[in-house]
Design a protein around this motif. Structure first.
Motif, mmCIF file in Angstrom:
data_model
loop_
_atom_site.group_PDB
_atom_site.id
_atom_site.type_symbol
_atom_site.label_atom_id
_atom_site.label_comp_id
_atom_site.label_asym_id
_atom_site.label_seq_id
_atom_site.Cartn_x
_atom_site.Cartn_y
_atom_site.Cartn_z
ATOM 1 N N GLY A 202 0.800 -1.213 0.000
ATOM 2 C CA GLY A 202 0.000 0.000 0.000
ATOM 3 C C GLY A 202 0.837 1.269 0.000
ATOM 4 N N ASP A 203 1.466 1.580 1.134
ATOM 5 C CA ASP A 203 2.312 2.762 1.307
ATOM 6 C C ASP A 203 1.544 4.046 1.013
ATOM 7 N N ALA A 204 0.444 4.247 1.735
ATOM 8 C CA ALA A 204 -0.413 5.415 1.505
ATOM 9 C C ALA A 204 0.323 6.727 1.721
ATOM 10 N N GLU A 205 1.279 6.757 2.656
ATOM 11 C CA GLU A 205 1.991 7.998 2.967
ATOM 12 C C GLU A 205 3.268 8.165 2.153
ATOM 13 N N ASN A 206 3.461 7.305 1.198
ATOM 14 C CA ASN A 206 4.558 7.407 0.225
ATOM 15 C C ASN A 206 5.951 7.427 0.876
ATOM 16 N N TYR A 207 6.173 6.481 1.791
ATOM 17 C CA TYR A 207 7.516 6.324 2.358
ATOM 18 C C TYR A 207 8.514 5.918 1.274
ATOM 19 N N VAL A 229 10.621 -1.593 -5.241
ATOM 20 C CA VAL A 229 9.512 -2.526 -5.485
ATOM 21 C C VAL A 229 8.259 -1.983 -4.819
ATOM 22 N N VAL A 230 7.198 -1.805 -5.601
ATOM 23 C CA VAL A 230 5.919 -1.336 -5.063
ATOM 24 C C VAL A 230 4.848 -2.379 -5.356
ATOM 25 N N GLY A 231 3.795 -2.350 -4.561
ATOM 26 C CA GLY A 231 2.703 -3.297 -4.730
ATOM 27 C C GLY A 231 1.630 -2.763 -5.654
ATOM 28 N N GLY A 232 0.674 -3.602 -5.948
ATOM 29 C CA GLY A 232 -0.409 -3.226 -6.841
ATOM 30 C C GLY A 232 -1.318 -2.162 -6.270
ATOM 31 N N SER A 233 -1.288 -1.960 -4.930
ATOM 32 C CA SER A 233 -2.133 -0.945 -4.296
ATOM 33 C C SER A 233 -1.406 0.376 -4.087
ATOM 34 N N TYR A 234 -0.163 0.478 -4.563
ATOM 35 C CA TYR A 234 0.620 1.698 -4.365
ATOM 36 C C TYR A 234 -0.060 2.863 -5.097
ATOM 37 N N PRO A 235 -0.411 3.954 -4.372
ATOM 38 C CA PRO A 235 -1.228 5.018 -4.983
ATOM 39 C C PRO A 235 -0.447 6.213 -5.539
ATOM 40 N N HIS A 236 0.893 6.151 -5.540
ATOM 41 C CA HIS A 236 1.680 7.330 -5.913
ATOM 42 C C HIS A 236 2.576 7.062 -7.122
ATOM 43 N N THR A 237 2.113 6.251 -8.034
ATOM 44 C CA THR A 237 2.936 5.839 -9.171
ATOM 45 C C THR A 237 3.429 7.024 -9.995
ATOM 46 N N ASP A 238 2.564 8.000 -10.243
ATOM 47 C CA ASP A 238 2.939 9.128 -11.100
ATOM 48 C C ASP A 238 4.083 9.945 -10.504
ATOM 49 N N THR A 239 3.987 10.272 -9.225
ATOM 50 C CA THR A 239 5.048 11.075 -8.598
ATOM 51 C C THR A 239 6.345 10.282 -8.483
ATOM 52 N N LEU A 240 6.237 8.984 -8.244
ATOM 53 C CA LEU A 240 7.441 8.157 -8.176
ATOM 54 C C LEU A 240 8.132 8.100 -9.535
ATOM 55 N N ASN A 241 7.367 7.861 -10.576
ATOM 56 C CA ASN A 241 7.953 7.799 -11.919
ATOM 57 C C ASN A 241 8.565 9.128 -12.332
ATOM 58 N N GLU A 242 7.932 10.215 -11.927
ATOM 59 C CA GLU A 242 8.476 11.543 -12.226
ATOM 60 C C GLU A 242 9.849 11.714 -11.575
ATOM 61 N N PHE A 243 9.969 11.285 -10.321
ATOM 62 C CA PHE A 243 11.258 11.370 -9.625
ATOM 63 C C PHE A 243 12.315 10.535 -10.347
ATOM 64 N N VAL A 244 11.958 9.293 -10.683
ATOM 65 C CA VAL A 244 12.910 8.389 -11.327
ATOM 66 C C VAL A 244 13.360 8.942 -12.676
ATOM 67 N N ASN A 245 12.430 9.489 -13.442
ATOM 68 C CA ASN A 245 12.770 10.024 -14.767
ATOM 69 C C ASN A 245 13.706 11.228 -14.682
ATOM 70 N N GLU A 246 13.567 11.991 -13.615
ATOM 71 C CA GLU A 246 14.403 13.185 -13.451
ATOM 72 C C GLU A 246 15.725 12.883 -12.742
ATOM 73 N N SER A 247 15.814 11.728 -12.097
ATOM 74 C CA SER A 247 17.020 11.395 -11.339
ATOM 75 C C SER A 247 18.180 11.055 -12.272
ATOM 76 N N LYS A 248 19.370 11.443 -11.854
ATOM 77 C CA LYS A 248 20.582 11.123 -12.612
ATOM 78 C C LYS A 248 21.239 9.851 -12.072
ATOM 79 N N LEU A 249 20.578 9.238 -11.103
ATOM 80 C CA LEU A 249 21.108 8.031 -10.480
ATOM 81 C C LEU A 249 20.504 6.783 -11.123
ATOM 82 N N ASN A 250 21.055 5.635 -10.754
ATOM 83 C CA ASN A 250 20.598 4.353 -11.293
ATOM 84 C C ASN A 250 19.434 3.851 -10.439
ATOM 85 N N VAL A 251 18.219 4.196 -10.846
ATOM 86 C CA VAL A 251 17.016 3.841 -10.092
ATOM 87 C C VAL A 251 16.024 3.151 -11.027
#
Length: 363
Positions: A202-207, A229-251
């Motif tokens: 779940g991770d509702a608070e986006n830890y 690794v996130v589960g099927g109930s993870y509700p913050h996919t868009d913000t996570l993907n935005e971070f990963v796309n902008e990161s210069k690190l290997n994520v």
């Protein structure tokens, strides 16, 4: 023989309850049992997981607008969208149709009120619990947490209820038994390079994202590979993907994985929530920095810390806890956590619980 599981999963509840029931169902199926899952409003990923596993799914009616839940009963009542009586009556109808040998209940919102109605169907009941905060009616009680004691349930169970206590009985999927030895080999001398971040289903608070924000500030981050690794109930996919796309690190981000044991075995350090997956990490001998992201995880995190199995952290001191794995004493810390964690759980708990079910059935 048939197992009948009453469990739910959502962004609020998470997926840990469902996943440990799924592990038990898979083990039972390997021994010739049939498993039926009874759920209220599961999401698509949960339904896909059940279909992939070959287990039957029966849905309870979504009648939340008709019957209000009893929010004043106990702390987790809001996990149920209807009253316990409504849920129990509907469940009993399915029980009478299926005629199971065991009803397995993994739901903090259900207590003796629900169980007494279901017990009227003359079924054997296993309750999976971690809290010990309410009266329960069952033949078997499983509490797989560290520090679980009979005293926790005094006055809350029938006198003839048998207790299965501690991570010896942790409900892990068979993949963890299969990958355990490969994971343990060479773990004492690894460099910390592959970092696994997982906060449960779940991770509702986006830890997950908060953790990434902190550890990627580290001066050591550029030498690391981060697997999230996130589960099927993870509700913050868009913000996570935005971070990963902008990161210069290997994520990289993986969702709803089916090879978690393999992923854990190849990671050098995990940063994760102190839920049911704690026992998976112990089985893998994995050094861990852990959070309690829900009230029911506090005791687990504290017990892991007391036994020097994991570093109990919060977001505020995560960066410091992360960087200590790279300083001069990092190897020593890594070895101590791996040595202590592998002694907590060997991955045979699910097998042992099924044996208990078979034993009770024979009696």
């Amino acid at each position: 023989m048939k197992l009948f599981f009453r469990v739910d999963a959502s962004s609020l509840i998470g997926s840990g309850h469902f996943m440990r029931c799924l592990a038990l169902a898979d083990e039972a199926t390997s021994r010739g049992w049939k498993s039926i899952f009874v759920m209220r409003d599961p999401n698509t990923s949960i339904m896909d997981r059940l279909k992939f596993s070959g287990h039957e799914l029966q849905l309870l009616t979504d009648n939340a607008l008709i019957t209000k839940p009893q929010l004043d009963a106990h702390y987790h009542s809001h996990w149920l969208s209807v009253s316990q009586e409504t849920d129990a009556i509907e469940t009993v109808k399915l029980i009478e149709k299926v005629d199971p040998d065991w009803v397995i209940v993994d739901h903090y919102a259900l207590d003796a009120k629900w169980l007494s109605i279901v017990k009227g169907s003359n079924v054997k009941i296993l309750v999976i619990d971690d809290l010990g905060d309410r009266e329960l009616i069952c033949d078997l009680l499983l509490d797989q947490n560290l520090g679980a004691t009979a005293e926790k349930y005094v006055g809350k169970l029938p006198v003839n209820c048998r207790l299965l206590l501690g991570p010896t009985f942790a409900l892990l999927r068979s993949e963890f038994r299969e990958w355990r030895q490969r994971s343990l080999e060479g773990r004492m001398d690894r460099n910390v390079e592959n970092i696994l971040i997982t906060m449960g289903g779940g991770d509702a608070e986006n830890y997950t994202l908060r953790t990434l924000n902190e550890v990627t500030k580290s001066k050591y981050a550029k030498k690391c590979i981060f697997t999230v690794v996130v589960g099927g109930s993870y509700p913050h996919t868009d913000t996570l993907n935005e971070f990963v796309n902008e990161s210069k690190l290997n994520v990289s981000v993986l969702s709803n994985v089916k090879n978690m044991a393999e992923i854990m075995s190849k990671s050098d350090l995990c940063i994760g929530a102190a839920g049911s997956t704690s026992w998976e990490r112990c089985c893998m001998g994995q050094p861990t920095i852990t959070f309690s992201i829900a009230d029911n995880q506090i005791e687990i995190a504290e017990q892991l810390s007391i036994r020097n199995v994991a570093i109990y952290s919060n977001i505020g001191n995560l960066l410091r806890n992360f960087e200590q794995f790279f300083d001069v004493s990092g190897k020593e810390l890594q070895r101590a956590l791996s040595t202590n964690s592998r002694q907590i759980c060997d991955g045979l708990g699910t097998f042992m619980v099924v044996e208990e079910l078979e034993k009770k059935f024979e009696n």
